[in-house]
Design a protein around this motif. Sequence first.
Motif, PDB file in Angstrom:
ATOM      1  N   GLN A 204     -13.721  41.854   1.067  1.00 52.20           N
ATOM      2  CA  GLN A 204     -12.811  42.451  -0.159  1.00 52.20           C
ATOM      3  C   GLN A 204     -13.257  40.509  -0.750  1.00 52.20           C
ATOM      4  O   GLN A 204     -12.781  40.181  -2.030  1.00 52.20           O
ATOM      5  N   LEU A 205     -13.678  39.772  -0.257  1.00 51.88           N
ATOM      6  CA  LEU A 205     -13.733  37.657  -0.510  1.00 51.88           C
ATOM      7  C   LEU A 205     -15.099  38.077  -1.325  1.00 51.88           C
ATOM      8  O   LEU A 205     -15.738  37.344  -1.666  1.00 51.88           O
ATOM      9  N   GLY A 206     -15.501  39.235  -1.050  1.00 55.52           N
ATOM     10  CA  GLY A 206     -17.190  39.436  -2.055  1.00 55.52           C
ATOM     11  C   GLY A 206     -17.943  38.521  -1.358  1.00 55.52           C
ATOM     12  O   GLY A 206     -18.848  37.731  -2.067  1.00 55.52           O
ATOM     13  N   ILE A 207     -18.290  38.119  -0.129  1.00 54.38           N
ATOM     14  CA  ILE A 207     -19.312  37.432   0.405  1.00 54.38           C
ATOM     15  C   ILE A 207     -20.026  38.227   1.517  1.00 54.38           C
ATOM     16  O   ILE A 207     -21.376  37.990   2.119  1.00 54.38           O
ATOM     17  N   TRP A 208     -19.725  39.536   1.555  1.00 55.43           N
ATOM     18  CA  TRP A 208     -20.845  40.282   2.082  1.00 55.43           C
ATOM     19  C   TRP A 208     -22.086  40.277   2.080  1.00 55.43           C
ATOM     20  O   TRP A 208     -22.859  40.210   3.345  1.00 55.43           O
ATOM     21  N   GLU A 209     -22.229  40.181   0.634  1.00 56.42           N
ATOM     22  CA  GLU A 209     -24.237  40.093   0.607  1.00 56.42           C
ATOM     23  C   GLU A 209     -24.418  38.965   1.024  1.00 56.42           C
ATOM     24  O   GLU A 209     -25.979  38.622   0.917  1.00 56.42           O
ATOM     25  N   HIS A 210     -23.767  37.139   1.327  1.00 59.46           N
ATOM     26  CA  HIS A 210     -23.883  36.833   2.058  1.00 59.46           C
ATOM     27  C   HIS A 210     -23.710  36.037   3.397  1.00 59.46           C
ATOM     28  O   HIS A 210     -24.384  35.222   3.824  1.00 59.46           O
ATOM     29  N   ARG A 211     -23.934  37.314   4.170  1.00 61.19           N
ATOM     30  CA  ARG A 211     -23.707  36.739   5.190  1.00 61.19           C
ATOM     31  C   ARG A 211     -24.395  36.489   5.821  1.00 61.19           C
ATOM     32  O   ARG A 211     -24.247  35.668   7.600  1.00 61.19           O
ATOM     33  N   ASN A 212     -26.077  36.448   5.885  1.00 58.31           N
ATOM     34  CA  ASN A 212     -27.117  36.130   6.439  1.00 58.31           C
ATOM     35  C   ASN A 212     -27.090  34.468   5.978  1.00 58.31           C
ATOM     36  O   ASN A 212     -28.401  33.685   6.648  1.00 58.31           O
ATOM     37  N   LYS A 213     -26.587  34.319   5.477  1.00 55.14           N
ATOM     38  CA  LYS A 213     -26.998  32.333   4.210  1.00 55.14           C
ATOM     39  C   LYS A 213     -26.202  31.837   5.847  1.00 55.14           C
ATOM     40  O   LYS A 213     -25.425  32.118   5.743  1.00 55.14           O
ATOM     41  N   PHE A 214     -27.231  30.722   5.065  1.00 56.11           N
ATOM     42  CA  PHE A 214     -26.267  29.651   5.787  1.00 56.11           C
ATOM     43  C   PHE A 214     -25.442  28.764   5.100  1.00 56.11           C
ATOM     44  O   PHE A 214     -25.397  29.193   4.094  1.00 56.11           O
ATOM     45  N   PRO A 215     -24.611  27.976   5.380  1.00 55.53           N
ATOM     46  CA  PRO A 215     -23.265  27.206   4.419  1.00 55.53           C
ATOM     47  C   PRO A 215     -24.963  26.608   3.121  1.00 55.53           C
ATOM     48  O   PRO A 215     -23.736  26.299   2.028  1.00 55.53           O
ATOM     49  N   SER A 216     -25.469  26.149   3.730  1.00 55.46           N
ATOM     50  CA  SER A 216     -25.867  25.077   3.167  1.00 55.46           C
ATOM     51  C   SER A 216     -26.379  25.533   1.793  1.00 55.46           C
ATOM     52  O   SER A 216     -26.999  25.281   0.257  1.00 55.46           O
ATOM     53  N   GLN A 217     -26.965  27.458   1.983  1.00 58.18           N
ATOM     54  CA  GLN A 217     -27.787  28.165   0.592  1.00 58.18           C
ATOM     55  C   GLN A 217     -25.808  28.651  -0.002  1.00 58.18           C
ATOM     56  O   GLN A 217     -26.823  29.153  -0.831  1.00 58.18           O
ATOM     57  N   LEU A 218     -24.911  28.709   0.202  1.00 61.68           N
ATOM     58  CA  LEU A 218     -23.906  29.230  -0.409  1.00 61.68           C
ATOM     59  C   LEU A 218     -23.008  28.267  -1.286  1.00 61.68           C
ATOM     60  O   LEU A 218     -23.376  26.941  -0.772  1.00 61.68           O
ATOM     61  N   SER A 219     -22.445  29.007  -2.312  1.00 66.23           N
ATOM     62  CA  SER A 219     -21.577  27.774  -3.883  1.00 66.23           C
ATOM     63  C   SER A 219     -20.162  27.151  -3.305  1.00 66.23           C
ATOM     64  O   SER A 219     -20.452  28.246  -1.640  1.00 66.23           O
ATOM     65  N   GLY A 220     -20.034  25.812  -3.339  1.00 67.69           N
ATOM     66  CA  GLY A 220     -18.649  25.988  -3.202  1.00 67.69           C
ATOM     67  C   GLY A 220     -17.609  26.748  -2.505  1.00 67.69           C
ATOM     68  O   GLY A 220     -17.140  26.811  -1.933  1.00 67.69           O
ATOM     69  N   GLY A 221     -18.021  27.660  -4.223  1.00 62.25           N
ATOM     70  CA  GLY A 221     -16.497  28.901  -4.462  1.00 62.25           C
ATOM     71  C   GLY A 221     -17.230  29.915  -2.888  1.00 62.25           C
ATOM     72  O   GLY A 221     -16.136  30.511  -1.903  1.00 62.25           O
ATOM     73  N   GLN A 222     -18.135  30.264  -2.368  1.00 66.01           N
ATOM     74  CA  GLN A 222     -18.615  30.669  -1.566  1.00 66.01           C
ATOM     75  C   GLN A 222     -18.438  30.656  -0.046  1.00 66.01           C
ATOM     76  O   GLN A 222     -18.009  31.282   1.206  1.00 66.01           O
TER      77      GLN A 222
ATOM     78  N   SER B 276      -7.230  38.832  19.656  1.00 67.05           N
ATOM     79  CA  SER B 276      -6.813  40.354  20.444  1.00 67.05           C
ATOM     80  C   SER B 276      -6.550  41.145  19.128  1.00 67.05           C
ATOM     81  O   SER B 276      -6.948  42.705  19.468  1.00 67.05           O
ATOM     82  N   ASP B 277      -6.332  40.925  17.904  1.00 66.86           N
ATOM     83  CA  ASP B 277      -5.658  41.559  16.896  1.00 66.86           C
ATOM     84  C   ASP B 277      -6.233  41.057  15.380  1.00 66.86           C
ATOM     85  O   ASP B 277      -5.539  40.983  14.738  1.00 66.86           O
ATOM     86  N   SER B 278      -7.394  41.390  16.312  1.00 67.21           N
ATOM     87  CA  SER B 278      -8.734  40.951  14.399  1.00 67.21           C
ATOM     88  C   SER B 278      -8.320  41.937  13.606  1.00 67.21           C
ATOM     89  O   SER B 278      -8.198  42.954  13.952  1.00 67.21           O
ATOM     90  N   LEU B 279      -8.711  41.407  12.198  1.00 70.26           N
ATOM     91  CA  LEU B 279      -8.810  42.168  11.214  1.00 70.26           C
ATOM     92  C   LEU B 279     -10.754  42.742  11.468  1.00 70.26           C
ATOM     93  O   LEU B 279     -11.374  41.810  11.517  1.00 70.26           O
ATOM     94  N   ASP B 280     -10.800  43.911  10.232  1.00 71.89           N
ATOM     95  CA  ASP B 280     -12.411  44.463  10.023  1.00 71.89           C
ATOM     96  C   ASP B 280     -13.190  42.908   9.677  1.00 71.89           C
ATOM     97  O   ASP B 280     -12.574  42.967   8.407  1.00 71.89           O
ATOM     98  N   LEU B 281     -14.051  42.008  10.355  1.00 70.06           N
ATOM     99  CA  LEU B 281     -14.804  41.427   9.690  1.00 70.06           C
ATOM    100  C   LEU B 281     -15.271  41.297   8.391  1.00 70.06           C
ATOM    101  O   LEU B 281     -15.564  41.059   7.512  1.00 70.06           O
ATOM    102  N   GLU B 282     -16.369  42.675   8.618  1.00 71.06           N
ATOM    103  CA  GLU B 282     -17.454  43.231   7.093  1.00 71.06           C
ATOM    104  C   GLU B 282     -16.547  44.065   6.186  1.00 71.06           C
ATOM    105  O   GLU B 282     -16.493  43.488   5.083  1.00 71.06           O
ATOM    106  N   GLU B 283     -15.021  44.187   6.664  1.00 71.18           N
ATOM    107  CA  GLU B 283     -14.477  44.911   5.545  1.00 71.18           C
ATOM    108  C   GLU B 283     -13.777  43.622   4.971  1.00 71.18           C
ATOM    109  O   GLU B 283     -13.577  43.381   2.923  1.00 71.18           O
ATOM    110  N   LEU B 284     -13.024  42.699   5.347  1.00 70.17           N
ATOM    111  CA  LEU B 284     -13.084  41.367   5.483  1.00 70.17           C
ATOM    112  C   LEU B 284     -13.812  40.882   4.556  1.00 70.17           C
ATOM    113  O   LEU B 284     -13.773  40.602   2.899  1.00 70.17           O
ATOM    114  N   MET B 285     -14.565  40.781   4.854  1.00 72.47           N
ATOM    115  CA  MET B 285     -16.203  39.985   4.209  1.00 72.47           C
ATOM    116  C   MET B 285     -16.901  40.598   2.896  1.00 72.47           C
ATOM    117  O   MET B 285     -16.383  39.959   1.193  1.00 72.47           O
TER     118      MET B 285
END
Length: 238
Positions: free
Chosen positions: A123-141, A112-121
């Motif tokens: 901040q972590l440099g993964i917003w542009e990868h938001r529509n990828k599945f885990p198998s399409q991401l590198s280990g760091g991502q 009920s007190d979550s952070l802003d999802l888009e802002e968090l992604m």
Amino acid sequence: MIDVKNLNKTYGEKEAAAQVLKHVSFSLEKGCFCSIVGPSGSGKSTLLNILGGLETADSGMITVDGAPVCGLSSRQELKYRREYLGFIFQFYNLIPNLTAYENIKVCEDLSSDSLDLEELMKQLGIWEHRNKFPSQLSGGQQQRCAIARALVKNPKILLCDEPTGALDSTNTKDIMCILKEINEKYSTTILIVTHNDLICETSDRILRLVDGEIVQDQRNDHPKKPEDIDWTGSEGVR
């Protein structure tokens, strides 16, 4: 914020019994960045799992914000995990048939007190990868996605079990910079189980376990910034 007193844990019975935690006691203040280190089999992950309510201790007491968290009912345990805890593991544990965004959204919906999802992604440099599945991401991502999933609930305590153990030195540095930034920005109490002693140099507190006992409880008054450490060769440290 976290007070652990005389914690004991044994696996097995009779001749096969192995005591993995022996009279473990320590206290951590809010916003502490703590490394838990020691050889394999020393009880590090067991301690983390008990703190997270994933395992139960045989005896001893844990209090968080003055409230006991041992011996809770299933409903109380769920409330404790939901309101207080975020988990980050070495192997990410992402849901394979959900996108990066959806993996994080699942945990956002629990709070009920979550952070802003888009802002968090972002901040972590993964917003542009938001529509990828885990198998399409590198280990760091994938690890950044796992961190976002843990953080989006805005937890008071972040429990990390070997969060850089599967990463190369470049990604290790990036992840540690992110964790320190989170610690400072949100005053999140962070406990990291690790084999990598370089992580200790960034920590306020170091707990060293050997054969289930705390043999060192050290305060670090001048922790280094992760960006100032040479992480080369740190991958796979055991």
